[in-house]
Design a protein around this motif. Structure first.
Motif, PDB file in Angstrom:
ATOM      1  N   PRO A  75      -3.244  11.473 -14.902  1.00 36.30           N
ATOM      2  CA  PRO A  75      -2.470  11.154 -13.692  1.00 36.30           C
ATOM      3  C   PRO A  75      -3.131   9.979 -12.964  1.00 36.30           C
ATOM      4  O   PRO A  75      -4.274  10.081 -12.528  1.00 36.30           O
ATOM      5  CB  PRO A  75      -2.558  12.434 -12.852  1.00 36.30           C
ATOM      6  CG  PRO A  75      -3.079  13.488 -13.772  1.00 36.30           C
ATOM      7  CD  PRO A  75      -3.897  12.777 -14.807  1.00 36.30           C
ATOM      8  N   PHE A  76      -2.442   8.859 -12.841  1.00 39.97           N
ATOM      9  CA  PHE A  76      -3.083   7.655 -12.324  1.00 39.97           C
ATOM     10  C   PHE A  76      -2.103   6.813 -11.519  1.00 39.97           C
ATOM     11  O   PHE A  76      -0.891   6.998 -11.576  1.00 39.97           O
ATOM     12  CB  PHE A  76      -3.635   6.804 -13.474  1.00 39.97           C
ATOM     13  CG  PHE A  76      -2.560   6.058 -14.234  1.00 39.97           C
ATOM     14  CD1 PHE A  76      -2.278   4.723 -13.947  1.00 39.97           C
ATOM     15  CD2 PHE A  76      -1.816   6.685 -15.219  1.00 39.97           C
ATOM     16  CE1 PHE A  76      -1.279   4.046 -14.634  1.00 39.97           C
ATOM     17  CE2 PHE A  76      -0.822   6.016 -15.913  1.00 39.97           C
ATOM     18  CZ  PHE A  76      -0.547   4.696 -15.619  1.00 39.97           C
ATOM     19  N   HIS A  77      -2.683   5.877 -10.764  1.00 45.58           N
ATOM     20  CA  HIS A  77      -1.898   4.829 -10.123  1.00 45.58           C
ATOM     21  C   HIS A  77      -2.775   3.594 -10.024  1.00 45.58           C
ATOM     22  O   HIS A  77      -3.993   3.700  -9.865  1.00 45.58           O
ATOM     23  CB  HIS A  77      -1.417   5.266  -8.738  1.00 45.58           C
ATOM     24  CG  HIS A  77      -0.466   4.301  -8.103  1.00 45.58           C
ATOM     25  ND1 HIS A  77       0.701   3.916  -8.718  1.00 45.58           N
ATOM     26  CD2 HIS A  77      -0.511   3.631  -6.927  1.00 45.58           C
ATOM     27  CE1 HIS A  77       1.347   3.054  -7.929  1.00 45.58           C
ATOM     28  NE2 HIS A  77       0.621   2.868  -6.839  1.00 45.58           N
ATOM     29  N   ILE A  78      -2.161   2.422 -10.115  1.00 47.59           N
ATOM     30  CA  ILE A  78      -2.893   1.150 -10.065  1.00 47.59           C
ATOM     31  C   ILE A  78      -2.771   0.556  -8.666  1.00 47.59           C
ATOM     32  O   ILE A  78      -1.660   0.372  -8.158  1.00 47.59           O
ATOM     33  CB  ILE A  78      -2.353   0.172 -11.121  1.00 47.59           C
ATOM     34  CG1 ILE A  78      -2.572   0.726 -12.534  1.00 47.59           C
ATOM     35  CG2 ILE A  78      -3.017  -1.203 -10.975  1.00 47.59           C
ATOM     36  CD1 ILE A  78      -1.918  -0.099 -13.635  1.00 47.59           C
ATOM     37  N   PHE A  79      -3.917   0.251  -8.068  1.00 46.07           N
ATOM     38  CA  PHE A  79      -3.976  -0.394  -6.763  1.00 46.07           C
ATOM     39  C   PHE A  79      -4.618  -1.775  -6.931  1.00 46.07           C
ATOM     40  O   PHE A  79      -5.792  -1.872  -7.286  1.00 46.07           O
ATOM     41  CB  PHE A  79      -4.787   0.440  -5.774  1.00 46.07           C
ATOM     42  CG  PHE A  79      -4.144   1.758  -5.429  1.00 46.07           C
ATOM     43  CD1 PHE A  79      -3.310   1.879  -4.332  1.00 46.07           C
ATOM     44  CD2 PHE A  79      -4.370   2.880  -6.226  1.00 46.07           C
ATOM     45  CE1 PHE A  79      -2.707   3.089  -4.019  1.00 46.07           C
ATOM     46  CE2 PHE A  79      -3.778   4.097  -5.920  1.00 46.07           C
ATOM     47  CZ  PHE A  79      -2.938   4.195  -4.813  1.00 46.07           C
ATOM     48  N   HIS A 117       2.423  -3.326  -0.420  1.00 47.47           N
ATOM     49  CA  HIS A 117       3.704  -3.464  -1.113  1.00 47.47           C
ATOM     50  C   HIS A 117       3.701  -2.623  -2.392  1.00 47.47           C
ATOM     51  O   HIS A 117       2.717  -2.619  -3.133  1.00 47.47           O
ATOM     52  CB  HIS A 117       3.967  -4.929  -1.492  1.00 47.47           C
ATOM     53  CG  HIS A 117       4.073  -5.843  -0.328  1.00 47.47           C
ATOM     54  ND1 HIS A 117       5.160  -5.876   0.516  1.00 47.47           N
ATOM     55  CD2 HIS A 117       3.210  -6.776   0.162  1.00 47.47           C
ATOM     56  CE1 HIS A 117       4.976  -6.782   1.458  1.00 47.47           C
ATOM     57  NE2 HIS A 117       3.791  -7.340   1.266  1.00 47.47           N
ATOM     58  N   ASN A 118       4.801  -1.930  -2.628  1.00 47.19           N
ATOM     59  CA  ASN A 118       5.031  -1.301  -3.920  1.00 47.19           C
ATOM     60  C   ASN A 118       5.758  -2.302  -4.801  1.00 47.19           C
ATOM     61  O   ASN A 118       6.844  -2.767  -4.464  1.00 47.19           O
ATOM     62  CB  ASN A 118       5.853  -0.025  -3.753  1.00 47.19           C
ATOM     63  CG  ASN A 118       5.085   1.044  -3.003  1.00 47.19           C
ATOM     64  OD1 ASN A 118       3.880   1.203  -3.195  1.00 47.19           O
ATOM     65  ND2 ASN A 118       5.762   1.776  -2.133  1.00 47.19           N
ATOM     66  N   THR A 172       0.723  -0.612  -6.607  1.00 50.26           N
ATOM     67  CA  THR A 172       0.625  -0.885  -5.179  1.00 50.26           C
ATOM     68  C   THR A 172      -0.289  -2.084  -4.970  1.00 50.26           C
ATOM     69  O   THR A 172      -1.388  -2.132  -5.536  1.00 50.26           O
ATOM     70  CB  THR A 172       0.078   0.336  -4.421  1.00 50.26           C
ATOM     71  OG1 THR A 172       0.992   1.423  -4.563  1.00 50.26           O
ATOM     72  CG2 THR A 172      -0.087   0.026  -2.938  1.00 50.26           C
ATOM     73  N   VAL A 173       0.172  -3.040  -4.165  1.00 50.71           N
ATOM     74  CA  VAL A 173      -0.618  -4.224  -3.846  1.00 50.71           C
ATOM     75  C   VAL A 173      -1.034  -4.156  -2.383  1.00 50.71           C
ATOM     76  O   VAL A 173      -0.183  -4.034  -1.495  1.00 50.71           O
ATOM     77  CB  VAL A 173       0.168  -5.523  -4.120  1.00 50.71           C
ATOM     78  CG1 VAL A 173      -0.649  -6.737  -3.709  1.00 50.71           C
ATOM     79  CG2 VAL A 173       0.563  -5.614  -5.594  1.00 50.71           C
ATOM     80  N   LEU A 174      -2.346  -4.231  -2.145  1.00 44.74           N
ATOM     81  CA  LEU A 174      -2.885  -4.281  -0.792  1.00 44.74           C
ATOM     82  C   LEU A 174      -3.306  -5.714  -0.507  1.00 44.74           C
ATOM     83  O   LEU A 174      -4.176  -6.256  -1.208  1.00 44.74           O
ATOM     84  CB  LEU A 174      -4.094  -3.352  -0.648  1.00 44.74           C
ATOM     85  CG  LEU A 174      -3.950  -1.908  -1.134  1.00 44.74           C
ATOM     86  CD1 LEU A 174      -5.264  -1.169  -0.975  1.00 44.74           C
ATOM     87  CD2 LEU A 174      -2.858  -1.196  -0.373  1.00 44.74           C
ATOM     88  N   ASN A 175      -2.696  -6.342   0.475  1.00 43.33           N
ATOM     89  CA  ASN A 175      -3.098  -7.687   0.873  1.00 43.33           C
ATOM     90  C   ASN A 175      -4.133  -7.571   1.983  1.00 43.33           C
ATOM     91  O   ASN A 175      -3.850  -7.060   3.073  1.00 43.33           O
ATOM     92  CB  ASN A 175      -1.885  -8.482   1.342  1.00 43.33           C
ATOM     93  CG  ASN A 175      -0.961  -8.839   0.200  1.00 43.33           C
ATOM     94  OD1 ASN A 175      -1.403  -9.261  -0.862  1.00 43.33           O
ATOM     95  ND2 ASN A 175       0.339  -8.656   0.385  1.00 43.33           N
ATOM     96  N   VAL A 176      -5.342  -8.055   1.686  1.00 45.93           N
ATOM     97  CA  VAL A 176      -6.495  -7.787   2.536  1.00 45.93           C
ATOM     98  C   VAL A 176      -7.151  -9.088   2.961  1.00 45.93           C
ATOM     99  O   VAL A 176      -7.316 -10.014   2.161  1.00 45.93           O
ATOM    100  CB  VAL A 176      -7.517  -6.909   1.766  1.00 45.93           C
ATOM    101  CG1 VAL A 176      -8.797  -6.758   2.556  1.00 45.93           C
ATOM    102  CG2 VAL A 176      -6.917  -5.552   1.448  1.00 45.93           C
TER     103      VAL A 176
END
Length: 300
Positions: A85-89, A259-260, A269-273
């Motif tokens: 079970p995973f998700h890419i960030f 953003h998804n 999921t993309v985190l703009n930091v």
């Protein structure tokens, strides 16, 4: 006699209604019972294995979209085989400072620790191709997938870069990674010392029959993407020492947006930091460009 007649009529009415209802149901289109259930979320397969630990793949990132297009489908295919079970960030640095891989991983961990049990600190240009490389939960300690024996480029014993799994309790125990490493290199070596100081042993895959040429696909193009290896101010001196001041607890950043995004219909999921630099402590977050020599004047 009247009672019997009434019962007969009631029975006839019931049989008639049953016949009509059966005809109606028979006329409806046949549906698979599974189709009526909610579809499993594409970016995580926890619906199939709710007892398994959840993995957050944290990818520090800047301006490497072409590599990301290859990375995402590859990792989906690889990890779904293992039923992880995973998700890419993707933690994308959106500022004018030099790239800071360690701080981006700290930010990614803070964003995911409430919902995931462990993280993979994962380079976007390094993809496993040996199916025996396991991404399962590292209960006993950090697990270095891209070992010195199989990494395409780095082969020293204390190397823990590329792909490292660590559970959230151990990452918090060592206060994450140092925030002092602007530019390329050495942040993983400092993290290795943190793990060692905390008494955590790094383990690696065993019984892997492939080697540096055929365990991973490495898609970094050094002619197109030059590594920022500049050293300025007192950077070389400071980053050769164990950092006991900065870490997960004091990473400075602003989260601009989340953003998804889908790549080939696969969700990430993309985190703009924006990473904030303490220029008193680490002035090398922006190195001045080296002076170009002036052309000499020819005497006539």
């Amino acid at each position: 006699m009247g009672y019997k007649l009434s019962s007969s009529r009631c029975l006839g009415v019931c049989l008639g209604l049953t016949f009509i209802m059966g005809c109606y149901l028979a006329s409806l289109p046949i549906q698979n019972e599974r189709a009526a259930l909610p579809k499993p979320i594409k970016h995580i397969i926890s619906s199939f294995s709710p007892a398994k630990k959840r993995l957050a793949i944290i990818v520090p990132f800047r301006d490497r979209f072409d590599e990301l297009l290859e990375f995402v489908p590859h990792m989906y295919n690889f990890l779904n085989k293992q039923r992880i079970p995973f998700h890419i960030f993707v933690v994308q640095q959106k500022d004018n400072n030099r790239f800071n891989r360690a701080s981006l991983i700290n930010v990614g961990f803070l964003h995911t620790r409430n919902d995931y049990d462990y993280i993979a600190m994962h380079d976007v240009d390094l993809m496993p191709i040996n199916d025996n490389l396991s991404y399962k939960y590292p209960a006993s300690g950090p697990y270095h997938i891209s070992s010195p024996q199989t990494h395409p480029k780095y082969h020293y014993d204390t190397f823990i870069g590329g792909i490292l799994l660590i559970n959230k309790e151990h990452y918090e125990l060592v206060d994450g990674m140092s925030n002092n490493y602007w530019g390329w290199g050495l942040e993983d070596d400092e993290f290795y010392v943190r793990l060692k100081d905390a008494g955590l042993k790094v383990t690696r895959p065993t019984n892997i029959t492939t080697g540096p040429d055929n365990t991973f696909k490495h898609i970094h193009d050094k002619t197109y993407r030059r590594r920022d290896m500049r050293k300025c101010y007192n950077q070389r001196e400071v980053t050769r020492r164990r950092d006991r001041v900065t870490g997960l607890h004091n990473v400075l950043y602003k989260l601009w947006s989340t953003h998804n995004v889908t790549i080939d219909q696969l969700a990430i999921t993309v985190l703009n930091v924006e990473l904030l630099c303490n220029k008193t402590a680490t002035p090398w977050c922006q190195c001045p460009e080296p002076m170009k020599p002036k052309p000499s004047l020819k005497q006539t």
